[in-house]
Scaffold this motif. Sequence first.
Motif, PDB file in Angstrom:
ATOM      1  N   GLN A  35       1.530  24.450  22.072  1.00 11.48           N
ATOM      2  CA  GLN A  35       2.968  24.597  22.289  1.00 11.48           C
ATOM      3  C   GLN A  35       3.774  24.023  21.123  1.00 11.48           C
ATOM      4  OE1 GLN A  35       3.939  23.045  26.132  1.00 11.48           O
ATOM      5  NE2 GLN A  35       5.387  24.686  26.548  1.00 11.48           N
ATOM      6  N   ASP A  36       3.330  22.867  20.610  1.00 12.40           N
ATOM      7  CA  ASP A  36       4.049  22.222  19.507  1.00 12.40           C
ATOM      8  C   ASP A  36       4.004  23.067  18.247  1.00 12.40           C
ATOM      9  OD1 ASP A  36       4.640  20.156  21.069  1.00 12.40           O
ATOM     10  OD2 ASP A  36       3.341  18.663  20.075  1.00 12.40           O
ATOM     11  N   ARG A  37       2.803  23.590  17.961  1.00 11.80           N
ATOM     12  CA  ARG A  37       2.659  24.377  16.722  1.00 11.80           C
ATOM     13  C   ARG A  37       3.397  25.715  16.846  1.00 11.80           C
ATOM     14  NH1 ARG A  37      -1.332  23.264  13.019  1.00 11.80           N
ATOM     15  NH2 ARG A  37      -2.330  25.280  13.114  1.00 11.80           N
ATOM     16  N   GLN A  40       7.045  24.951  16.226  1.00 12.82           N
ATOM     17  CA  GLN A  40       7.319  24.757  14.806  1.00 12.82           C
ATOM     18  C   GLN A  40       7.306  26.102  14.067  1.00 12.82           C
ATOM     19  OE1 GLN A  40       4.647  22.218  12.503  1.00 12.82           O
ATOM     20  NE2 GLN A  40       6.258  21.813  11.000  1.00 12.82           N
TER      21      GLN A  40
END
Length: 379
Positions: A35-37, A40
């Motif tokens: 989810q974070d990548r 970004q």
Amino acid sequence: MLSRLAIFALSFLASTVSAAGLPPDPFAPPTGLSQDRLAQYERGRLIFSAHWRPSGTTGPDDFEGLGPLYNRISCASCHNAGGRGRAPDDPSRPFLTALIRIGMREADGTVGPHPHFGTQVQDRAVPGAALESRISLAWEETTGSFADGEEYSLRHPVLTIRPDPGPNAVASIRVAQPVRGLGALEGHEVGFGWKGAQPDLRHQNAAAMSGDMGLTSTLFPEPACPLEEQTCGGGPDEVGDSRLDDLTHFIRLLPALPPHATPNDQEGEKQFKALGCAACHDPSRPAMTDMQLHDMGAGLDDGLPEGDAESFEWRTQPLRGLGTILSRNPKAPLLHDGRARGPAEAILWHGGTAQASADGFKRLPASARNALIRYLEGL
Ligand code: HEC
Ligand code: HEC
């Protein structure tokens, strides 16, 4: 946070859109990102597509700091859908997806920045700033023939820059390179750009922000401004490290084009190897490039050394994905300045250490030449 209902509505929308036969999203993320990548990646995609505004103007977002001199207002305007650019076809047309690098040859033979233009010609300026230059491009044709007598014509660029940069100026036309699948090309001694002069993707992106859009960053704190002017730009870091990180994350992960659907041509593949193409465009590597600089001879010598590259040296351009480009336009403008109208002309321009490949191609009968082109159209 999106509600479950909103997510359902979005996925419903996505399926109706593809059902309507619209082309797939050219910037779709690779699958399997955390989810974070993924977040970004989406931030980076937004920066790539953003329309940057001049410093001190107001707008709906904080993409501010364009100019005073620049080429285009967004990355995506040159790298349309992540793809390559082209040079103008005649002098009446503007430079939209290509740019000019420039330098001045000194008495000792070395090349340094040009006193008026610096290292790049910017052909646009924000309101109130003086325009640096006007550029126009014409083409000259020369003819030749294959061993079997069939004739061909090659075109080379004739560039006009105003004000006249002087007799010792050297200028190089560069079309925007495709920016897909570049993560696989990181970590080599030769880096990014047609001459491999930018050491890594972060530097390449920051250099593009600075040179092409007039945006300063911690890597390039000097604004692109007319040398006569003392104050210009909104400060030494208009981009910010975190936005540069997000943009670089997006470029690193932007997936390569899938190989074109037609099956590879076996006869053509045989010619590709027999003519020595595979020595540089190595098919065992992910993008079909050895990521080396090569002497490409006098025909492609632009007079402008850059980084470790001599004026006659160029980085082997990846061939993976070429078939998809050619499927849209079989005469797509190829090579660093887009002079080749399709792959046959690109091969005919190969000189220097690749001269034997071009000579061998000229000696082939038409059927074998066509097989090689079919092989390239399948990549
Ligand atoms: C004015 C047109 C233009 C704009 C705007 C532009 N580029 Fe480029 N891009 C180019 C050209 C031309 C090259 C080849 C540069 C060279 O050889 O010097 C290039 C090369 C690249 C490469 C290297 C590709 C490779 O195979 O080595 C990357 C990555 C890239 N650009 C990203 C960006 C990003 C990110 C932005 C926005 C910050 C951007 N570009 C804005 C024209 C443009
Ligand atoms: C010595 C290394 C070398 C050899 C051998 C070689 N090439 Fe290249 N090739 C290059 C380089 C370097 C470029 C980029 C030149 C430029 O842009 O001015 C290039 C560019 C190309 C392009 C244009 C790609 C694009 O996207 O613009 C095509 C097509 C191509 N080569 C096909 C071939 C074929 C087919 C052969 C064999 C007949 C071959 N090359 C042999 C180094 C080589």
